[in-house]
Design an enzyme around this catalytic site. Structure first.
Site, mmCIF file in Angstrom:
data_model
loop_
_atom_site.group_PDB
_atom_site.id
_atom_site.type_symbol
_atom_site.label_atom_id
_atom_site.label_comp_id
_atom_site.label_asym_id
_atom_site.label_seq_id
_atom_site.Cartn_x
_atom_site.Cartn_y
_atom_site.Cartn_z
ATOM 1 N N CYS A 4 0.711 -1.253 -0.148
ATOM 2 C CA CYS A 4 -0.104 0.275 -0.033
ATOM 3 C C CYS A 4 1.035 1.361 -0.129
ATOM 4 O O CYS A 4 1.382 1.240 0.918
ATOM 5 C CB CYS A 4 -0.897 -0.104 1.243
ATOM 6 S SG CYS A 4 -1.809 1.327 1.260
ATOM 7 N N CYS A 7 0.419 3.448 3.249
ATOM 8 C CA CYS A 7 1.026 2.884 4.256
ATOM 9 C C CYS A 7 2.557 3.181 4.366
ATOM 10 O O CYS A 7 3.395 3.323 5.263
ATOM 11 C CB CYS A 7 0.847 1.333 4.258
ATOM 12 S SG CYS A 7 -0.571 0.689 5.116
ATOM 13 N N ASP A 30 -1.157 15.869 -2.190
ATOM 14 C CA ASP A 30 -1.469 15.045 -3.335
ATOM 15 C C ASP A 30 -0.545 15.448 -4.458
ATOM 16 O O ASP A 30 -0.316 16.562 -5.020
ATOM 17 C CB ASP A 30 -3.102 15.333 -3.985
ATOM 18 C CG ASP A 30 -3.699 14.110 -4.635
ATOM 19 O OD1 ASP A 30 -4.309 13.420 -4.276
ATOM 20 O OD2 ASP A 30 -2.813 14.013 -5.880
ATOM 21 N N ASN A 85 -13.459 9.502 -1.546
ATOM 22 C CA ASN A 85 -14.177 8.553 -2.399
ATOM 23 C C ASN A 85 -13.773 7.139 -1.794
ATOM 24 O O ASN A 85 -12.928 6.786 -1.296
ATOM 25 C CB ASN A 85 -13.265 8.924 -3.777
ATOM 26 C CG ASN A 85 -13.041 9.974 -4.299
ATOM 27 O OD1 ASN A 85 -14.260 10.554 -4.252
ATOM 28 N ND2 ASN A 85 -12.093 10.537 -4.768
ATOM 29 N N THR A 93 -9.383 5.254 -6.164
ATOM 30 C CA THR A 93 -8.204 4.559 -6.962
ATOM 31 C C THR A 93 -6.875 4.147 -5.797
ATOM 32 O O THR A 93 -6.413 3.120 -6.340
ATOM 33 C CB THR A 93 -7.268 5.596 -7.854
ATOM 34 O OG1 THR A 93 -6.975 6.782 -7.145
ATOM 35 C CG2 THR A 93 -8.411 5.907 -8.856
ATOM 36 N N HIS A 96 -6.448 2.910 0.559
ATOM 37 C CA HIS A 96 -5.991 3.237 1.882
ATOM 38 C C HIS A 96 -6.973 4.396 2.471
ATOM 39 O O HIS A 96 -6.897 5.501 1.548
ATOM 40 C CB HIS A 96 -4.543 3.380 2.058
ATOM 41 C CG HIS A 96 -4.209 3.823 3.431
ATOM 42 N ND1 HIS A 96 -3.219 3.151 4.065
ATOM 43 C CD2 HIS A 96 -4.659 4.911 4.152
ATOM 44 C CE1 HIS A 96 -2.995 3.604 5.225
ATOM 45 N NE2 HIS A 96 -3.756 4.828 5.470
ATOM 46 N N HIS A 98 -8.586 7.825 2.901
ATOM 47 C CA HIS A 98 -8.222 9.093 2.905
ATOM 48 C C HIS A 98 -9.127 10.036 2.744
ATOM 49 O O HIS A 98 -10.154 9.882 1.975
ATOM 50 C CB HIS A 98 -6.912 9.152 1.815
ATOM 51 C CG HIS A 98 -7.556 8.730 0.402
ATOM 52 N ND1 HIS A 98 -7.487 7.282 -0.150
ATOM 53 C CD2 HIS A 98 -7.737 9.356 -0.794
ATOM 54 C CE1 HIS A 98 -7.847 7.398 -1.225
ATOM 55 N NE2 HIS A 98 -8.073 8.633 -1.813
HETATM 56 P P1 AMP Z 1 -8.758 8.536 -4.941
HETATM 57 O O1 AMP Z 1 -8.861 8.627 -6.194
HETATM 58 O O2 AMP Z 1 -9.752 9.234 -3.818
HETATM 59 O O3 AMP Z 1 -8.350 7.133 -4.377
HETATM 60 O O4 AMP Z 1 -7.448 9.494 -4.579
HETATM 61 C C1 AMP Z 1 -6.115 9.016 -4.742
HETATM 62 C C2 AMP Z 1 -5.283 10.182 -4.615
HETATM 63 O O5 AMP Z 1 -3.984 9.790 -4.146
HETATM 64 C C3 AMP Z 1 -5.113 10.761 -6.100
HETATM 65 O O6 AMP Z 1 -5.798 12.048 -6.003
HETATM 66 C C4 AMP Z 1 -3.497 10.719 -6.572
HETATM 67 O O7 AMP Z 1 -3.146 11.987 -6.820
HETATM 68 C C5 AMP Z 1 -2.975 10.451 -5.212
HETATM 69 N N1 AMP Z 1 -1.848 9.923 -5.033
HETATM 70 C C6 AMP Z 1 -1.451 8.628 -5.559
HETATM 71 N N2 AMP Z 1 -0.152 8.105 -5.156
HETATM 72 C C7 AMP Z 1 0.367 9.346 -4.458
HETATM 73 C C8 AMP Z 1 1.469 9.554 -3.756
HETATM 74 N N3 AMP Z 1 2.493 8.659 -4.107
HETATM 75 N N4 AMP Z 1 1.690 10.846 -3.164
HETATM 76 C C9 AMP Z 1 0.663 11.691 -3.124
HETATM 77 N N5 AMP Z 1 -0.589 11.373 -3.758
HETATM 78 C C10 AMP Z 1 -0.617 10.217 -4.414
HETATM 79 ZN ZN ZN Z 2 -2.439 1.330 3.767
#
Ligand code: AMP
Ligand code: ZN
Length: 115
Positions: A4, A7, A30, A85, A93, A96, A98
């Site tokens: 993850c 994580c 983000d 989401n 997406t 974890h 958030h």
């Molecule tokens: P969600 O679509 O609600 O699951 O949002 C996941 C978010 O995580 C997206 O806005 C991505 O741009 C962001 N994201 C994914 N990987 C990373 C990362 N390594 N560091 C910062 N943000 C990330």
């Molecule tokens: Zn996690």
């Protein structure tokens, strides 16, 4: 969870631009911001999402930190939107839990039609 990414960020095994951290939660920028301020707030403990039998006290801790993060990002007065989401139809997406904290500009009034 070993695979993850959030994580890994919580464990400082993956770089992130950290805004706030304590024993229970961590907030970071983000990587693909949708608004001038786009910060993610997560519990350090892994839960897939809000429907993963999340401890209610932890949820209180997590949501209770939102105004602090907004203050740290300078958007407490101007206002902001939070989004969590959840699952496939929620277009989640990263699995974890958030909270997106979005601000720095007027949000769209409508999220648009579902598909
Ligand atoms: P969600 O679509 O609600 O699951 O949002 C996941 C978010 O995580 C997206 O806005 C991505 O741009 C962001 N994201 C994914 N990987 C990373 C990362 N390594 N560091 C910062 N943000 C990330
Ligand atoms: Zn996690």
């Amino acid at each position: 969870m070993t695979d993850c990414i959030f994580c890994k960020i919580a464990a400082h095994e993956l770089d992130a631009d950290i805004v706030y951290e304590d024993d229970d939660v961590i907030a970071f920028e983000d990587m693909n911001p949708q608004t001038p301020v786009h910060t993610l707030l997560i519990p350090k403990k892994h839960y897939d999402n809000l429907s993963d039998d999340v401890d209610e006290a932890l949820l209180g801790t997590l949501f209770g930190k939102v105004p602090l993060i907004a203050r740290l990002k300078g958007i407490e007065e101007s206002g902001y939107r939070i989004v969590a989401n959840t699952g496939a139809h929620g277009r989640q997406t990263v699995y974890h839990l958030h909270i997106h904290i979005l601000g720095g500009a007027n949000m769209p009034i409508s999220m648009g039609p579902a598909d």
